[in-house]
Design a protein around this motif. Structure first.
Motif, PDB file in Angstrom:
ATOM      1  N   LEU A  20       0.816  -1.212   0.000  1.00  0.00           N
ATOM      2  CA  LEU A  20       0.000   0.000   0.000  1.00  0.00           C
ATOM      3  C   LEU A  20       0.847   1.259   0.000  1.00  0.00           C
ATOM      4  O   LEU A  20       0.380   2.334  -0.362  1.00  0.00           O
ATOM      5  N   ASN A  21       2.106   1.159   0.393  1.00  0.00           N
ATOM      6  CA  ASN A  21       2.972   2.325   0.489  1.00  0.00           C
ATOM      7  C   ASN A  21       3.721   2.623  -0.792  1.00  0.00           C
ATOM      8  O   ASN A  21       4.339   3.667  -0.918  1.00  0.00           O
ATOM      9  N   GLN A  22       3.712   1.730  -1.740  1.00  0.00           N
ATOM     10  CA  GLN A  22       4.482   1.912  -2.958  1.00  0.00           C
ATOM     11  C   GLN A  22       3.571   2.335  -4.106  1.00  0.00           C
ATOM     12  O   GLN A  22       2.549   1.721  -4.349  1.00  0.00           O
ATOM     13  N   PRO A  23       3.951   3.380  -4.833  1.00  0.00           N
ATOM     14  CA  PRO A  23       3.154   3.791  -5.988  1.00  0.00           C
ATOM     15  C   PRO A  23       3.271   2.776  -7.124  1.00  0.00           C
ATOM     16  O   PRO A  23       4.225   2.010  -7.180  1.00  0.00           O
ATOM     17  N   SER A  24       2.303   2.805  -7.992  1.00  0.00           N
ATOM     18  CA  SER A  24       2.341   1.934  -9.155  1.00  0.00           C
ATOM     19  C   SER A  24       3.464   2.358 -10.084  1.00  0.00           C
ATOM     20  O   SER A  24       3.632   3.540 -10.369  1.00  0.00           O
ATOM     21  N   GLU A  28       5.745   3.902 -15.744  1.00  0.00           N
ATOM     22  CA  GLU A  28       6.988   4.655 -15.659  1.00  0.00           C
ATOM     23  C   GLU A  28       7.893   4.330 -16.835  1.00  0.00           C
ATOM     24  O   GLU A  28       7.929   3.215 -17.332  1.00  0.00           O
ATOM     25  N   VAL A  29       8.665   5.336 -17.236  1.00  0.00           N
ATOM     26  CA  VAL A  29       9.599   5.198 -18.341  1.00  0.00           C
ATOM     27  C   VAL A  29      10.870   4.525 -17.824  1.00  0.00           C
ATOM     28  O   VAL A  29      11.354   4.832 -16.746  1.00  0.00           O
ATOM     29  N   GLU A  30      11.412   3.614 -18.589  1.00  0.00           N
ATOM     30  CA  GLU A  30      12.646   2.922 -18.223  1.00  0.00           C
ATOM     31  C   GLU A  30      13.822   3.898 -18.271  1.00  0.00           C
ATOM     32  O   GLU A  30      13.796   4.877 -19.032  1.00  0.00           O
ATOM     33  N   GLN A  61      16.915   7.191 -12.970  1.00  0.00           N
ATOM     34  CA  GLN A  61      17.937   6.181 -12.730  1.00  0.00           C
ATOM     35  C   GLN A  61      17.769   5.554 -11.346  1.00  0.00           C
ATOM     36  O   GLN A  61      18.168   4.442 -11.109  1.00  0.00           O
ATOM     37  N   TYR A  62      17.196   6.326 -10.428  1.00  0.00           N
ATOM     38  CA  TYR A  62      17.052   5.893  -9.042  1.00  0.00           C
ATOM     39  C   TYR A  62      15.701   6.368  -8.529  1.00  0.00           C
ATOM     40  O   TYR A  62      15.331   7.515  -8.724  1.00  0.00           O
ATOM     41  N   VAL A  63      14.964   5.490  -7.884  1.00  0.00           N
ATOM     42  CA  VAL A  63      13.689   5.840  -7.284  1.00  0.00           C
ATOM     43  C   VAL A  63      13.799   5.569  -5.792  1.00  0.00           C
ATOM     44  O   VAL A  63      14.030   4.435  -5.373  1.00  0.00           O
ATOM     45  N   ASP A  64      13.661   6.608  -4.984  1.00  0.00           N
ATOM     46  CA  ASP A  64      13.771   6.474  -3.537  1.00  0.00           C
ATOM     47  C   ASP A  64      12.498   5.837  -2.995  1.00  0.00           C
ATOM     48  O   ASP A  64      11.417   6.395  -3.112  1.00  0.00           O
ATOM     49  N   VAL A  65      12.644   4.666  -2.419  1.00  0.00           N
ATOM     50  CA  VAL A  65      11.496   3.968  -1.837  1.00  0.00           C
ATOM     51  C   VAL A  65      11.583   3.909  -0.317  1.00  0.00           C
ATOM     52  O   VAL A  65      10.790   3.234   0.325  1.00  0.00           O
ATOM     53  N   THR A  66      12.559   4.630   0.257  1.00  0.00           N
ATOM     54  CA  THR A  66      12.725   4.664   1.699  1.00  0.00           C
ATOM     55  C   THR A  66      11.601   5.485   2.311  1.00  0.00           C
ATOM     56  O   THR A  66      11.355   6.606   1.886  1.00  0.00           O
ATOM     57  N   PRO A  67      10.899   4.962   3.302  1.00  0.00           N
ATOM     58  CA  PRO A  67       9.817   5.736   3.915  1.00  0.00           C
ATOM     59  C   PRO A  67      10.358   6.950   4.649  1.00  0.00           C
ATOM     60  O   PRO A  67      11.490   6.951   5.142  1.00  0.00           O
TER      61      PRO A  67
END
Length: 98
Positions: free
Chosen positions: A71-75, A79-81, A88-94
């Protein structure tokens, strides 16, 4: 891309969603029964189990409600590769607590 095969191959997306919701509801019901059994049959009476011991597992089950997983992560479906100019980097740290 997922290619539906087997039992659910001829279902509409709405039927897949309904089946997923029914599965999650049944999983939740069974997990609650298991939790109740575990608390009542725990052999170490000096250190009894409580519902607080099951918090993380409940979070995981409730996370199934979101079609994209957590539930915390966006779809990330649209997204473009990175090689196509995407991040290049997606921050997924809460975020930390205030």
């Amino acid at each position: 891309m997922q290619i539906p095969i087997g039992e659910g191959a001829d279902k509409t997306p709405e039927q897949h969603e309904e089946a997923r919701r029914e599965f999650i509801a049944e999983l939740w019901r069974r997990y609650e029964a298991l939790q109740e059994w575990a608390v009542s049959h725990w052999p170490d009476q000096q250190h009894p189990l409580s519902s607080a011991d099951f918090v993380e597992a409940r979070k995981e089950i409730l996370g199934l409600r979101s079609p994209v997983g957590s539930l915390n992560q966006p779809s990330q479906k649209d997204e473009v590769e990175p090689e196509q100019g995407g991040a290049q980097y997606v921050d997924v740290t809460p975020a930390p607590w205030p």
